[in-house]
Scaffold this active site. Structure first.
Site, PDB file in Angstrom:
ATOM      1  N   LYS A   1      37.779  -0.992  16.303  1.00 24.86           N
ATOM      2  CA  LYS A   1      37.557  -1.776  17.525  1.00 24.86           C
ATOM      3  C   LYS A   1      38.767  -2.658  17.781  1.00 24.86           C
ATOM      4  O   LYS A   1      39.169  -3.447  16.927  1.00 24.86           O
ATOM      5  CB  LYS A   1      36.303  -2.644  17.406  1.00 24.86           C
ATOM      6  CG  LYS A   1      36.019  -3.406  18.701  1.00 24.86           C
ATOM      7  CD  LYS A   1      34.753  -4.229  18.611  1.00 24.86           C
ATOM      8  CE  LYS A   1      34.970  -5.617  18.106  1.00 24.86           C
ATOM      9  NZ  LYS A   1      35.576  -6.559  19.057  1.00 24.86           N
TER      10      LYS A   1
ATOM     11  N   ASP B   1      37.500  -2.986  23.330  1.00 21.78           N
ATOM     12  CA  ASP B   1      36.518  -4.030  23.660  1.00 21.78           C
ATOM     13  C   ASP B   1      37.161  -5.092  24.552  1.00 21.78           C
ATOM     14  O   ASP B   1      37.526  -6.165  24.086  1.00 21.78           O
ATOM     15  CB  ASP B   1      36.017  -4.639  22.334  1.00 21.78           C
ATOM     16  CG  ASP B   1      34.924  -5.669  22.545  1.00 21.78           C
ATOM     17  OD1 ASP B   1      34.281  -5.660  23.611  1.00 21.78           O
ATOM     18  OD2 ASP B   1      34.710  -6.490  21.625  1.00 21.78           O
TER      19      ASP B   1
ATOM     20  N   LYS C   1      35.672  -6.060  27.526  1.00 19.63           N
ATOM     21  CA  LYS C   1      34.577  -6.747  28.239  1.00 19.63           C
ATOM     22  C   LYS C   1      34.905  -7.010  29.710  1.00 19.63           C
ATOM     23  O   LYS C   1      34.977  -8.157  30.165  1.00 19.63           O
ATOM     24  CB  LYS C   1      34.220  -8.060  27.529  1.00 19.63           C
ATOM     25  CG  LYS C   1      33.714  -7.858  26.097  1.00 19.63           C
ATOM     26  CD  LYS C   1      33.147  -9.141  25.525  1.00 19.63           C
ATOM     27  CE  LYS C   1      32.516  -8.954  24.164  1.00 19.63           C
ATOM     28  NZ  LYS C   1      33.475  -8.651  23.079  1.00 19.63           N
TER      29      LYS C   1
ATOM     30  N   ASP D   1      34.156  -7.927  36.888  1.00 20.14           N
ATOM     31  CA  ASP D   1      34.783  -8.252  38.169  1.00 20.14           C
ATOM     32  C   ASP D   1      33.988  -7.516  39.246  1.00 20.14           C
ATOM     33  O   ASP D   1      32.941  -6.923  38.958  1.00 20.14           O
ATOM     34  CB  ASP D   1      36.268  -7.823  38.141  1.00 20.14           C
ATOM     35  CG  ASP D   1      37.130  -8.700  39.053  1.00 20.14           C
ATOM     36  OD1 ASP D   1      36.720  -8.925  40.210  1.00 20.14           O
ATOM     37  OD2 ASP D   1      38.194  -9.149  38.605  1.00 20.14           O
TER      38      ASP D   1
ATOM     39  N   THR E   1      26.487 -13.610  22.016  1.00 23.18           N
ATOM     40  CA  THR E   1      25.712 -14.250  20.945  1.00 23.18           C
ATOM     41  C   THR E   1      26.067 -15.734  20.809  1.00 23.18           C
ATOM     42  O   THR E   1      25.411 -16.470  20.085  1.00 23.18           O
ATOM     43  CB  THR E   1      25.928 -13.531  19.596  1.00 23.18           C
ATOM     44  OG1 THR E   1      27.304 -13.202  19.483  1.00 23.18           O
ATOM     45  CG2 THR E   1      25.112 -12.275  19.499  1.00 23.18           C
TER      46      THR E   1
ATOM     47  N   ARG F   1      35.790  -9.468   9.518  1.00 21.18           N
ATOM     48  CA  ARG F   1      36.235 -10.350   8.433  1.00 21.18           C
ATOM     49  C   ARG F   1      35.743  -9.995   7.036  1.00 21.18           C
ATOM     50  O   ARG F   1      36.513 -10.146   6.077  1.00 21.18           O
ATOM     51  CB  ARG F   1      35.910 -11.806   8.804  1.00 21.18           C
ATOM     52  CG  ARG F   1      36.839 -12.328   9.893  1.00 21.18           C
ATOM     53  CD  ARG F   1      36.307 -13.561  10.558  1.00 21.18           C
ATOM     54  NE  ARG F   1      35.113 -13.270  11.350  1.00 21.18           N
ATOM     55  CZ  ARG F   1      34.469 -14.166  12.073  1.00 21.18           C
ATOM     56  NH1 ARG F   1      34.876 -15.421  12.100  1.00 21.18           N
ATOM     57  NH2 ARG F   1      33.414 -13.827  12.781  1.00 21.18           N
TER      58      ARG F   1
END
Ligand code: C5P
Length: 244
Positions: free
Chosen positions: A41, A68, A70, A73, A127, A218
């Site tokens: 990703k 990714d 996002k 518009d 989130t 991570r």
């Protein structure tokens, strides 16, 4: 529609969130982890730093790319952006479900024009937002109801996949059926640091509940041995792969 997105290991649901700010490190990491992941990703930080040249260097690994960015518009602008980005042949490309049904439909149509159409992934509620944030926006819904609402819209608009938290896998799977890919970040192996993720689940739990792609950054990138961490996660999922 087949759910497999990875030519390297067709069923490996582990996608590495390559959130690093050094392009050489990114390329080295991608190559090293390649045998243990199903895809990579690349997010805004990577793409805005390294652009299409950086993107191509990661794509040379042969792994499917989950781009990714996002998008959000007006439909015409998103449609043009999808058409442009589709030339990079990402396997998956994100847009915000909150951009509305017409925006999502425009993205879906634009994707279908491509030689190798990316799957359009709708991102539900971020989130980082909770009930109080919705209230502040004047949206009279709880986060849970808002997520369901966005997922229903995404399906109506013909989205191929939906990003959700691991806790939402079960209710969304029941609601959306088996064809839609459910993609979940917020994954933490037993004993790993939560960092800023609040409602986490282990890779095994999320996969068994029905997630199709697990996005993990991570816990792998910051591990003493990232290759071993990726291998361990990937191996923990292997026994659950049959039937998927
Ligand atoms: O490092 P970590 O495993 O938390 O990485 C999760 C990845 O998923 C990050 O790239 C993050 O931006 C992304 N993401 C997320 N939560 C969302 C949507 C995307 O953590 N709701």
């Amino acid at each position: 529609m087949t759910k497999a997105v990875s030519p390297a290991d067709k069923n490996n649901p582990l996608f590495l969130a390559l959130d690093v700010s050094d392009i050489d490190l990114a390329v080295r990491t991608a190559n090293k982890l390649k045998p243990h992941i199903g895809g990579i990703k690349l997010g805004m930080e990577f793409f805005y730093n390294f652009g299409t040249d950086g993107y191509e260097r990661i794509r040379e690994t042969g792994l499917p790319i989950f781009l990714d960015l996002k998008l959000y518009d007006i439909p015409a602008t998103v449609s043009a952006a999808v058409r442009t980005l589709a030339r990079l042949s990402p396997a998956l490309l994100t847009i915000h479900a909150s951009g509305g049904i017409e925006m999502m439909r425009a993205a879906s149509l634009a994707a279908k024009e491509a030689d190798t159409p990316p799957r359009i992934v709708a991102v539900g509620m971020l989130t980082s937002l909770e009930d109080a944030d919705l209230e502040r926006e004047g949206i009279p819904q709880t986060a849970e109801i808002r997520t369901r609402h966005l997922a229903d819209n995404a399906i109506e608009a013909g989205m191929d996949a939906f990003v959700c938290s691991p806790k939402e896998i079960t209710p969304l799977r029941e609601r959306l059926g088996g064809d839609v890919l459910l993609i979940t970040p917020g994954i933490r192996p037993e004993g790993a640091k939560a960092n800023d993720q609040k409602r986490t689940m282990t890779p095994e739990e999320a996969y068994r509940l029905g997630a199709d792609i697990l996005v993990i950054g991570r816990p792998i990138l910051h591990a003493g041995n990232p290759e071993a961490a990726a291998r361990e996660i990937s191996e923990s999922l292997r026994p659950h792969r049959s039937g998927k």
